[in-house]
Write a protein that holds these residues in place. Structure first.
Motif, PDB file in Angstrom:
ATOM      1  N   ALA A 613      36.134  14.918  33.531  1.00  0.00           N
ATOM      2  CA  ALA A 613      35.709  15.316  32.186  1.00  0.00           C
ATOM      3  C   ALA A 613      36.515  16.512  31.685  1.00  0.00           C
ATOM      4  O   ALA A 613      36.894  16.569  30.505  1.00  0.00           O
ATOM      5  N   GLU A 614      36.787  17.463  32.563  1.00  0.00           N
ATOM      6  CA  GLU A 614      37.550  18.652  32.148  1.00  0.00           C
ATOM      7  C   GLU A 614      38.966  18.272  31.755  1.00  0.00           C
ATOM      8  O   GLU A 614      39.505  18.783  30.750  1.00  0.00           O
ATOM      9  N   ASP A 615      39.578  17.365  32.506  1.00  0.00           N
ATOM     10  CA  ASP A 615      40.925  16.908  32.144  1.00  0.00           C
ATOM     11  C   ASP A 615      40.909  16.193  30.796  1.00  0.00           C
ATOM     12  O   ASP A 615      41.832  16.356  29.989  1.00  0.00           O
ATOM     13  N   ALA A 616      39.860  15.383  30.565  1.00  0.00           N
ATOM     14  CA  ALA A 616      39.778  14.657  29.298  1.00  0.00           C
ATOM     15  C   ALA A 616      39.634  15.612  28.123  1.00  0.00           C
ATOM     16  O   ALA A 616      40.265  15.422  27.070  1.00  0.00           O
ATOM     17  N   ILE A 617      38.812  16.639  28.261  1.00  0.00           N
ATOM     18  CA  ILE A 617      38.606  17.600  27.170  1.00  0.00           C
ATOM     19  C   ILE A 617      39.847  18.461  26.968  1.00  0.00           C
ATOM     20  O   ILE A 617      40.277  18.716  25.835  1.00  0.00           O
ATOM     21  N   PHE A 618      40.445  18.899  28.056  1.00  0.00           N
ATOM     22  CA  PHE A 618      41.619  19.777  27.955  1.00  0.00           C
ATOM     23  C   PHE A 618      42.827  19.033  27.382  1.00  0.00           C
ATOM     24  O   PHE A 618      43.730  19.646  26.803  1.00  0.00           O
ATOM     25  N   SER A 619      42.840  17.694  27.570  1.00  0.00           N
ATOM     26  CA  SER A 619      43.991  16.906  27.109  1.00  0.00           C
ATOM     27  C   SER A 619      43.924  16.550  25.637  1.00  0.00           C
ATOM     28  O   SER A 619      44.867  15.943  25.110  1.00  0.00           O
ATOM     29  N   VAL A 620      42.836  16.890  24.982  1.00  0.00           N
ATOM     30  CA  VAL A 620      42.768  16.640  23.531  1.00  0.00           C
ATOM     31  C   VAL A 620      43.844  17.478  22.850  1.00  0.00           C
ATOM     32  O   VAL A 620      43.950  18.696  23.092  1.00  0.00           O
ATOM     33  N   PRO A 621      44.692  16.852  22.031  1.00  0.00           N
ATOM     34  CA  PRO A 621      45.791  17.613  21.384  1.00  0.00           C
ATOM     35  C   PRO A 621      45.280  18.863  20.669  1.00  0.00           C
ATOM     36  O   PRO A 621      44.289  18.816  19.936  1.00  0.00           O
ATOM     37  N   LYS A 622      45.994  19.952  20.852  1.00  0.00           N
ATOM     38  CA  LYS A 622      45.554  21.222  20.280  1.00  0.00           C
ATOM     39  C   LYS A 622      45.604  21.217  18.755  1.00  0.00           C
ATOM     40  O   LYS A 622      44.829  21.922  18.101  1.00  0.00           O
ATOM     41  N   HIS A 623      46.505  20.408  18.174  1.00  0.00           N
ATOM     42  CA  HIS A 623      46.604  20.426  16.720  1.00  0.00           C
ATOM     43  C   HIS A 623      45.337  19.893  16.057  1.00  0.00           C
ATOM     44  O   HIS A 623      45.053  20.219  14.901  1.00  0.00           O
ATOM     45  N   LEU A 624      44.554  19.077  16.798  1.00  0.00           N
ATOM     46  CA  LEU A 624      43.298  18.587  16.224  1.00  0.00           C
ATOM     47  C   LEU A 624      42.290  19.719  16.065  1.00  0.00           C
ATOM     48  O   LEU A 624      41.673  19.893  15.010  1.00  0.00           O
ATOM     49  N   SER A 625      42.106  20.497  17.151  1.00  0.00           N
ATOM     50  CA  SER A 625      41.166  21.610  17.062  1.00  0.00           C
ATOM     51  C   SER A 625      41.685  22.708  16.153  1.00  0.00           C
ATOM     52  O   SER A 625      40.914  23.328  15.396  1.00  0.00           O
ATOM     53  N   TYR A 626      43.049  22.958  16.130  1.00  0.00           N
ATOM     54  CA  TYR A 626      43.601  23.970  15.238  1.00  0.00           C
ATOM     55  C   TYR A 626      43.406  23.556  13.780  1.00  0.00           C
ATOM     56  O   TYR A 626      43.089  24.389  12.908  1.00  0.00           O
ATOM     57  N   GLY A 627      43.592  22.292  13.496  1.00  0.00           N
ATOM     58  CA  GLY A 627      43.392  21.817  12.138  1.00  0.00           C
ATOM     59  C   GLY A 627      41.954  21.960  11.691  1.00  0.00           C
ATOM     60  O   GLY A 627      41.674  22.333  10.546  1.00  0.00           O
ATOM     61  N   LEU A 629      39.799  24.161  12.834  1.00  0.00           N
ATOM     62  CA  LEU A 629      39.547  25.595  12.622  1.00  0.00           C
ATOM     63  C   LEU A 629      40.173  26.067  11.315  1.00  0.00           C
ATOM     64  O   LEU A 629      39.605  26.898  10.583  1.00  0.00           O
ATOM     65  N   ALA A 630      41.351  25.536  10.993  1.00  0.00           N
ATOM     66  CA  ALA A 630      42.029  25.941   9.758  1.00  0.00           C
ATOM     67  C   ALA A 630      41.261  25.496   8.522  1.00  0.00           C
ATOM     68  O   ALA A 630      41.349  26.140   7.458  1.00  0.00           O
ATOM     69  N   LEU A 631      40.506  24.413   8.643  1.00  0.00           N
ATOM     70  CA  LEU A 631      39.709  23.913   7.523  1.00  0.00           C
ATOM     71  C   LEU A 631      38.382  24.628   7.392  1.00  0.00           C
ATOM     72  O   LEU A 631      37.560  24.277   6.544  1.00  0.00           O
ATOM     73  N   GLY A 632      38.131  25.618   8.267  1.00  0.00           N
ATOM     74  CA  GLY A 632      36.938  26.435   8.132  1.00  0.00           C
ATOM     75  C   GLY A 632      35.833  26.152   9.117  1.00  0.00           C
ATOM     76  O   GLY A 632      34.767  26.785   9.062  1.00  0.00           O
ATOM     77  N   ALA A 633      36.039  25.191  10.042  1.00  0.00           N
ATOM     78  CA  ALA A 633      35.005  24.893  11.037  1.00  0.00           C
ATOM     79  C   ALA A 633      34.965  25.982  12.099  1.00  0.00           C
ATOM     80  O   ALA A 633      35.990  26.608  12.422  1.00  0.00           O
ATOM     81  N   THR A 634      33.805  26.221  12.635  1.00  0.00           N
ATOM     82  CA  THR A 634      33.674  27.166  13.742  1.00  0.00           C
ATOM     83  C   THR A 634      34.166  26.507  15.023  1.00  0.00           C
ATOM     84  O   THR A 634      34.296  25.281  15.085  1.00  0.00           O
ATOM     85  N   PRO A 635      34.442  27.285  16.070  1.00  0.00           N
ATOM     86  CA  PRO A 635      34.850  26.664  17.349  1.00  0.00           C
ATOM     87  C   PRO A 635      33.830  25.649  17.869  1.00  0.00           C
ATOM     88  O   PRO A 635      34.205  24.600  18.410  1.00  0.00           O
ATOM     89  N   TRP A 636      32.523  25.948  17.693  1.00  0.00           N
ATOM     90  CA  TRP A 636      31.493  25.013  18.169  1.00  0.00           C
ATOM     91  C   TRP A 636      31.516  23.723  17.340  1.00  0.00           C
ATOM     92  O   TRP A 636      31.394  22.629  17.880  1.00  0.00           O
ATOM     93  N   GLN A 637      31.705  23.857  16.002  1.00  0.00           N
ATOM     94  CA  GLN A 637      31.770  22.671  15.158  1.00  0.00           C
ATOM     95  C   GLN A 637      33.009  21.852  15.479  1.00  0.00           C
ATOM     96  O   GLN A 637      32.962  20.609  15.477  1.00  0.00           O
ATOM     97  N   SER A 638      34.105  22.512  15.776  1.00  0.00           N
ATOM     98  CA  SER A 638      35.323  21.787  16.165  1.00  0.00           C
ATOM     99  C   SER A 638      35.113  21.032  17.476  1.00  0.00           C
ATOM    100  O   SER A 638      35.585  19.895  17.647  1.00  0.00           O
ATOM    101  N   LEU A 639      34.405  21.686  18.392  1.00  0.00           N
ATOM    102  CA  LEU A 639      34.120  21.031  19.676  1.00  0.00           C
ATOM    103  C   LEU A 639      33.281  19.771  19.467  1.00  0.00           C
ATOM    104  O   LEU A 639      33.613  18.702  19.996  1.00  0.00           O
ATOM    105  N   ILE A 640      32.200  19.900  18.688  1.00  0.00           N
ATOM    106  CA  ILE A 640      31.283  18.775  18.517  1.00  0.00           C
ATOM    107  C   ILE A 640      31.891  17.678  17.654  1.00  0.00           C
ATOM    108  O   ILE A 640      31.742  16.483  17.949  1.00  0.00           O
ATOM    109  N   GLY A 641      32.579  18.059  16.589  1.00  0.00           N
ATOM    110  CA  GLY A 641      33.053  17.054  15.644  1.00  0.00           C
ATOM    111  C   GLY A 641      34.405  16.472  15.943  1.00  0.00           C
ATOM    112  O   GLY A 641      34.723  15.370  15.477  1.00  0.00           O
TER     113      GLY A 641
END
Length: 743
Positions: A613-627, A629-641
């Motif tokens: 599970a940790e490998d699967a989560i860590f392997s999610v491309p960073k540009h998805l979570s950065y994008g 966050l850039a659109l205004g989501a919190t880190p928790w919202q980025s994680l869940i959504g």
């Protein structure tokens, strides 16, 4: 280097790379095919071992010859090797003959003292002791026996007719001829019950053995019996000389308790027809009765608190045979099976526990007079009314199993009601094997469920924090440490769980359960307190290193709960929480239970789920979570959504692999549970799993026996369960990947 040399070097490099790519492809393909081939081999080998369990019986005629005397037979039997047969005719002549060709080996006239045989009874096929009721009210007891020797390394079986109580007849009735008789001979006493002139008569002889000469003396004692209110046509004595069965031809029965001397139960064996045959199964607990309307019923005594006597004769199973009744009904000597043959030669082979007809065969032998089966149940001997003996080779290796016996409730002998039971062996040869997979499958799922309840939340939440929130430097230390836990042998975990964890939980139950309540509350309280501190203080702990602060908090909560466990137990549970659970709540408690297994197996499964599970989560491309966050989501919202949906195929695979590990785990459940095959969802009770059952019993079973093949069937069930779960997991994973792969 010239340009041509550069091109040549590059061409050589490309060719070498192609060769390496080809070798890698061939190696990987070969390895994959080899794995698939190995799995198929396992699959087909398991099938090879279990298919004989479901084969029907077969019968093959080997010879026929004339009987040793013209008088019709009263009793027919064979010895262990089915080489020597025994025939007792109605005139009192006992003949031993070769089963293969009918050659007479020994003939002896029984000492009847000018009396005629009026009735016959066999104690059991195992003891081979029989009683002859005579028309002068006396009884002769004899036994056909065999002595085996090996002159010149060749087996020689010498038949002997013995008289356990000398050749003297015992006076049983002064009323006249003995119309029916039953015998029960034990180490301590001899019991005879007879019907003479419509009256029930019994005699008991207590055996006293001289200490020096070892000579046995019989001391006669009268037996009190109730007055019969039915026409008694058959009498049988049950095991332990407790029960007397009195049967009439119209199907009526009286169950007499010989210890209390009362009629414990009465009724009818069938609604219509006449009684044609009655005898005991192996062990004497079950009574088989056959009617001339084509019914063979199995009965045994069960406890019944609603009756004054406390017992009743319970109908358990019915077996359909052709109308016309049984010419002979014989039971196997070492199993709970029986053979029924009608007068016109229709033979049926049944097994009671599995409620299974194994053979149906019309024999061209004329009108059947008597039948016998060898102790090993591999030879059948039939005699027709013309005095011809027919011998058959019977192949019936594994009659104990049926799908209903595996997965449905079965009414076993001496049980008050049908139940799911696994009990493959016992200390007595009269044992009825119980092969229900239901408690084993239930135990497997129970152990896996409690392990996943503990492991899944901890592993998934730990993987989320480690991969998404934890500082990279700390992650590089924590992840290998958790993965290293997977290298710990499960036998060590089972050893610690059985010898340390189980007694610790039993001794500190209030502390253990308070941990489940106080630990999350304590962590949340600490987090709230940390959030209230000034930023200048919190700045001293770098971002992502906060889990280190929880280490002393967790240890402190554990120490506090264990320290306060004894005062809590005295204050709330009267000083003994285990007794409180049992007496006040009615919840049984076993030291090695599902809670211990859940904790220990959860500890073993956590590294597997966490790592994937940790490998699967860590392997999610960073540009998805950065994008996000850039659109205004919190880190928790980025994680869940964003992150969790993208990593969901890998997380689901981690859970399924962890569940597969829990289902197939052997050593932990073997050492940390009571290993009792029971169906109880109680977390304080133990269980037995399919894998643990195989590990426990495979070393004790005889190769190619029914028990041996049933253990292979258990392995096949486990194999198919794992294959089914993995197939579903792969299907769900592919759908999740297709759904979230375009994020």
């Amino acid at each position: 280097m010239s340009q041509s040399e550069v091109r040549a070097t590059a061409s050589a490099y490309r060719k070498w790379r192609q060769v390496k790519d080809g070798l890698a492809t061939a190696t990987i393909t070969t390895g994959g095919i080899g794995v698939l081939f190995a799995i198929l081999l396992i699959f087909f080998y398991l099938l090879y071992e279990i298919m004989p369990l479901f084969e029907s019986a077969s019968l093959k005629e080997t010879n026929q010859y004339a009987a040793t005397s013209e008088t019709s037979s009263l009793y027919l039997a064979m010895e262990e090797q089915a080489e020597v047969g025994f025939r007792l005719d109605r005139s009192g002549r006992a003949d031993f003959f070769q089963v293969s060709d009918g050659k007479l080996l020994l003939s002896e006239e029984l000492p009847l003292n000018n009396a005629a045989i009026s009735s016959f009874s066999l104690d059991s096929e195992v003891s081979r002791i029989f009683a002859l009721g005579l028309n002068d009210g006396r009884v002769l007891i004899a036994k056909h026996d065999y002595r085996t020797s090996y002159p010149g390394d060749k087996r020689l079986i010498t038949p002997i007719l013995r008289y356990p109580y000398e050749k003297e007849t015992l006076l049983l009735s002064e009323e006249g001829a003995i119309d029916q008789i039953a015998i029960s001979d034990s180490d301590d006493e001899l019991l005879l019950v007879a019907i003479s002139n419509g009256k029930l008569i019994g005699r008991r002889w207590v055996k006293e053995e001289d200490f020096l000469s070892e000579e046995v003396t019989l001391i006669e004692e009268p037996v009190d019996l109730p007055v019969l209110d039915i026409a008694a046509d058959r009498v049988l004595i049950g095991p332990g000389q407790q029960w007397l069965y009195v049967l009439s031809n119209d199907g009526g029965y009286r169950l007499i308790d010989l210890r209390r001397v009362n009629v414990a139960d009465r009724g009818y064996l069938f609604d219509s027809g006449k009684l044609s045959e009655a005898r005991f199964l192996l062990g004497g607990i079950s009574l088989l009765t056959a009617s001339d309307h084509g019914e063979v019923g199995q009965w045994f005594v069960v406890r019944d608190a609603s009756r004054e006597s406390g017992y009743r004769l319970q109908p358990v199973r019915q077996f359909a045979v052709p109308n016309g009744g049984s010419a002979a009904l014989v039971t196997e000597h070492r199993r709970k099976g029986f053979l029924n043959v009608t007068k016109d030669g229709r033979l049926d082979v049944f097994y009671t526990t599995s409620h299974r007809r194994l053979l149906k065969r019309d024999l061209d032998v004329g009108t059947v007079a008597s039948m016998a089966i060898s102790p090993r149940a591999d030879t059948v001997l039939l005699e027709n009314q013309q005095g011809m003996l027919h011998s058959y080779e019977l192949h019936n290796e594994h009659p104990e199993l049926s799908w209903s016996a595996l997965w449905s409730k079965v009414w076993y002998e001496s049980y008050p009601e049908p139940d799911y039971v696994w009990q493959s062996s016992a200390s007595t040869n009269d044992f009825e094997a119980k092969y229900s997979f239901a408690p084993l499958a239930f135990g497997t799922l129970k152990a896996a469920f409690y392990a996943m309840v503990i492991a899944a939340p901890l592993a998934i939440c730990g993987a989320i924090y480690t991969a998404y929130f934890m500082a990279p430097a700390l992650r590089r230390k924590v992840k290998p440490l958790i993965e290293l836990m997977e290298a710990l042998p499960t036998v060590i975990l089972g050893f610690l769980a059985g010898l340390w964890l189980a007694p610790f939980i039993e001794k500190n139950m209030p502390a253990v359960f308070s941990l489940f309540l106080i630990m999350p509350v304590g962590i949340l309280l600490f987090a709230w307190c940390w959030a209230q501190l000034p930023i200048s203080v919190r700045r001293y702990v770098p971002e992502g290193w906060h889990p280190v602060l929880l280490v002393p908090v967790v240890l402190g909560i554990v120490v506090a709960c264990v320290t306060l466990g004894a005062p809590m137990e005295r204050a709330f549970f009267g000083g003994d929480m285990r007794a409180w659970l049992t007496n006040d709540l009615g919840v049984s408690f076993d030291q090695r239970n599902a809670l211990v297994v859940g904790i220990a197996m959860g500890f073993a499964v956590i590294p597997t789920i966490f790592s994937i599970a940790e490998d699967a989560i860590f392997s999610v491309p960073k540009h998805l979570s950065y994008g996000s966050l850039a659109l205004g989501a919190t880190p928790w919202q980025s994680l869940i959504g964003v992150v969790m949906p993208t990593a969901s195929p890998g997380i689901f695979s981690a859970l399924m692999i962890g569940m597969g590990r829990a289902v197939g785990e052997t050593m932990i459940v073997l050492m940390a549970t009571g290993n009792t095959p029971i169906m109880d969802a109680n977390i304080f009770e133990g269980m037995r799993t399919l894998a643990a059952n195989i590990a426990v019993e495979i070393g004790e079973t005889e190769v190619a026996s029914s028990h041996y093949r049933i253990l292979f069937l258990a392995a096949f069930v486990l194999f198919m369960f794992t294959f089914f779960v993995n197939t579903i997991a792969e299907t769900v994973r592919q759908r999740l990947r297709m759904r979230y792969g375009n994020l």
